[in-house]
Motif scaffolding. Structure first.
Motif, PDB file in Angstrom:
ATOM      1  N   ARG A 113       0.847  -1.198   0.000  1.00 43.88           N
ATOM      2  CA  ARG A 113       0.000   0.000   0.000  1.00 43.88           C
ATOM      3  C   ARG A 113       0.878   1.243   0.000  1.00 43.88           C
ATOM      4  NH1 ARG A 113      -3.476  -0.653   5.316  1.00 43.88           N
ATOM      5  NH2 ARG A 113      -1.329  -0.762   6.082  1.00 43.88           N
ATOM      6  N   LEU A 114       0.322   2.308  -0.552  1.00 46.95           N
ATOM      7  CA  LEU A 114       1.058   3.576  -0.600  1.00 46.95           C
ATOM      8  C   LEU A 114       1.393   4.057   0.804  1.00 46.95           C
ATOM      9  CD1 LEU A 114       2.168   5.932  -2.260  1.00 46.95           C
ATOM     10  CD2 LEU A 114      -0.104   6.965  -2.191  1.00 46.95           C
ATOM     11  N   ARG A 115       0.474   3.917   1.731  1.00 53.42           N
ATOM     12  CA  ARG A 115       0.690   4.411   3.090  1.00 53.42           C
ATOM     13  C   ARG A 115       1.832   3.660   3.772  1.00 53.42           C
ATOM     14  NH1 ARG A 115      -4.359   2.891   6.854  1.00 53.42           N
ATOM     15  NH2 ARG A 115      -2.823   3.501   8.421  1.00 53.42           N
ATOM     16  N   ASP A 116       2.027   2.380   3.434  1.00 48.89           N
ATOM     17  CA  ASP A 116       3.123   1.619   4.031  1.00 48.89           C
ATOM     18  C   ASP A 116       4.477   2.153   3.582  1.00 48.89           C
ATOM     19  OD1 ASP A 116       1.273  -0.091   5.268  1.00 48.89           O
ATOM     20  OD2 ASP A 116       1.162  -1.358   3.495  1.00 48.89           O
ATOM     21  N   ALA A 117       4.595   2.458   2.293  1.00 53.81           N
ATOM     22  CA  ALA A 117       5.855   2.999   1.778  1.00 53.81           C
ATOM     23  C   ALA A 117       6.161   4.361   2.389  1.00 53.81           C
ATOM     24  CB  ALA A 117       5.795   3.097   0.255  1.00 53.81           C
ATOM     25  N   LEU A 283       7.350   4.189  -3.464  1.00 52.72           N
ATOM     26  CA  LEU A 283       6.016   4.744  -3.673  1.00 52.72           C
ATOM     27  C   LEU A 283       5.418   4.282  -4.989  1.00 52.72           C
ATOM     28  CD1 LEU A 283       6.163   8.405  -2.300  1.00 52.72           C
ATOM     29  CD2 LEU A 283       5.504   6.299  -1.163  1.00 52.72           C
ATOM     30  N   LEU A 284       6.210   4.313  -6.057  1.00 54.90           N
ATOM     31  CA  LEU A 284       5.699   3.860  -7.348  1.00 54.90           C
ATOM     32  C   LEU A 284       5.333   2.376  -7.298  1.00 54.90           C
ATOM     33  CD1 LEU A 284       7.909   5.654 -10.026  1.00 54.90           C
ATOM     34  CD2 LEU A 284       5.476   5.965  -9.603  1.00 54.90           C
ATOM     35  N   ALA A 285       6.194   1.584  -6.690  1.00 55.57           N
ATOM     36  CA  ALA A 285       5.905   0.155  -6.586  1.00 55.57           C
ATOM     37  C   ALA A 285       4.633  -0.081  -5.774  1.00 55.57           C
ATOM     38  CB  ALA A 285       7.080  -0.574  -5.943  1.00 55.57           C
ATOM     39  N   ALA A 286       4.461   0.674  -4.687  1.00 57.95           N
ATOM     40  CA  ALA A 286       3.258   0.517  -3.863  1.00 57.95           C
ATOM     41  C   ALA A 286       2.004   0.941  -4.623  1.00 57.95           C
ATOM     42  CB  ALA A 286       3.395   1.342  -2.577  1.00 57.95           C
ATOM     43  N   VAL A 287       2.099   2.028  -5.381  1.00 60.55           N
ATOM     44  CA  VAL A 287       0.941   2.488  -6.163  1.00 60.55           C
ATOM     45  C   VAL A 287       0.542   1.445  -7.204  1.00 60.55           C
ATOM     46  CG1 VAL A 287       0.196   4.178  -7.876  1.00 60.55           C
ATOM     47  CG2 VAL A 287       1.319   4.940  -5.795  1.00 60.55           C
ATOM     48  N   VAL A 288       1.532   0.916  -7.927  1.00 60.91           N
ATOM     49  CA  VAL A 288       1.244  -0.091  -8.952  1.00 60.91           C
ATOM     50  C   VAL A 288       0.666  -1.355  -8.318  1.00 60.91           C
ATOM     51  CG1 VAL A 288       2.273  -1.569 -10.725  1.00 60.91           C
ATOM     52  CG2 VAL A 288       2.978   0.816 -10.531  1.00 60.91           C
ATOM     53  N   THR A 289       1.251  -1.794  -7.210  1.00 58.04           N
ATOM     54  CA  THR A 289       0.756  -2.992  -6.534  1.00 58.04           C
ATOM     55  C   THR A 289      -0.653  -2.782  -6.003  1.00 58.04           C
ATOM     56  OG1 THR A 289       3.010  -3.586  -5.896  1.00 58.04           O
ATOM     57  CG2 THR A 289       1.223  -4.645  -4.694  1.00 58.04           C
TER      58      THR A 289
END
Length: 333
Positions: A113-117, A283-289
């Motif tokens: 999740r974005l918030r985790d990153a 952040l990008l990886a979290a957004v895509v996931t």
């Protein structure tokens, strides 16, 4: 029976504590290869990433392993028993504070999740590591091991090293902890080829950037974007580690954009670059996931709804929505 269970439970905890201490000590010896101040302050301190990962995966009960590892590392570096104990306390409290902040923020070790990153970068790395840097640098100055004028440069290197340990080591370790071998699904050869090409490009571009006297560090951004969009966390975390490690070596050796600058200036530049590198990749990886997981959840709910409607009216033809995705040649899984 209860006595046996108690011994088994606490014996396992003791084994984990000793294991954490051993890994902490081993990674510290690697980190000290790039020391910049007094033989014990380095711009990349892997033990902080290992300590925070251990706390996230095993819980706060293994904190003695962190303290023991920190003591074994610093006892031979000095300068006095009181300072060593203060540094050990700081090195233990920093990861514990980061752990507590992440838990209060609802952090999940999957980093999906974005918030985790965002939490890992700002709470785990940048905020939590203020404690260890302040206590360690302050203890060295108060003991007379460092002149008062060296406090801020030492503090900058210390904070940079601890924060970088969290930013570049913790995501990789969390990724490895979730890996399952052998792989359940066969990955296409073209996917492996793309991954190898990504690593080669990232390494080449980063080396060129740190070798140039002009500040070209941010040329690595396209590689990080490529890693995040095509491989999500599995590509973003290792690429961020590779880029940050090369940049740290360049700063320690005063290469390219880090040449002819004071230590504090180089550490500020390095912290900004590595922070943006980790932030961009994670952040990008979290957004895509997160987007991918949301799409799959919508597909699952729609499939369940279609099945329920078909049961209510067996004669009705219910089209599947969203329609099945056409498989691309380079799709993994």
């Amino acid at each position: 029976m209860r006595h046996t269970e108690w011994l088994g439970r606490h014996g396992a905890t003791a084994a984990w504590i000793l294991g954490v201490a051993a890994v902490y000590y081993g990674s510290a010896e690697l980190g000290l290869l790039q020391e910049l101040v007094r033989g014990q302050v380095t711009p990349l301190w892997p033990p902080t990433g290992i300590a925070l990962t251990a706390l996230l995966l095993l819980g706060p009960r293994i904190w003695p392993g962190i303290a023991l590892g920190a003591f074994l590392v610093n006892v031979s570096l000095g300068p006095s028993p009181a300072v060593v104990l203060a540094i050990v306390a700081g090195n233990t409290l920093g990861p514990l504070l980061a752990y507590r902040l992440l838990r209060r923020a609802g952090f999940r070790v999957e980093l999906d999740r974005l918030r985790d990153a965002v939490a890992l970068v700002f709470l785990g790395a940048l905020t939590g590591m203020l404690v260890s840097a302040t206590i360690g640098s302050g203890a060295l100055v108060l003991s007379g091991a460092l002149p008062a004028g060296e406090f801020w440069p030492t503090w900058a290197v210390w904070w940079t090293g601890d924060a970088m340990g969290v930013l570049v080591i913790t995501p990789v370790l969390l990724l490895l902890s979730a890996a399952r071998w052998p792989l359940r699904e066969r990955i296409r050869p073209l996917r492996w080829l793309e991954a190898a090409l990504l690593v080669a490009c990232t390494c080449t571009v980063t080396l060129l950037a740190v070798s140039s006297p002009v500040n070209l560090l941010y040329l690595v951004s396209p590689c990080l974007i490529w890693a995040a969009f095509r491989f999500q966390r599995a590509g973003a975390a290792p690429c961020a580690l590779l880029v940050s490690t090369i940049a740290i070596v360049a700063a320690a050796e005063a290469w390219g954009p880090f040449a002819r600058h004071e230590l504090l200036t180089n550490m500020a530049t390095l912290q900004a670059f590595n922070g943006i590198t980790a932030l961009t990749a994670l952040l990008l990886a979290a957004v895509v996931t997160e987007r991918r997981n949301t799409h799959e959840e919508i597909r699952r709910v729609c499939a369940q709804l279609a099945e329920a409607l078909s049961r209510l009216d067996p004669g009705a033809v219910v089209e599947q929505w969203p329609p099945p995705r056409k498989r691309k040649p380079d799709d993994d899984g």
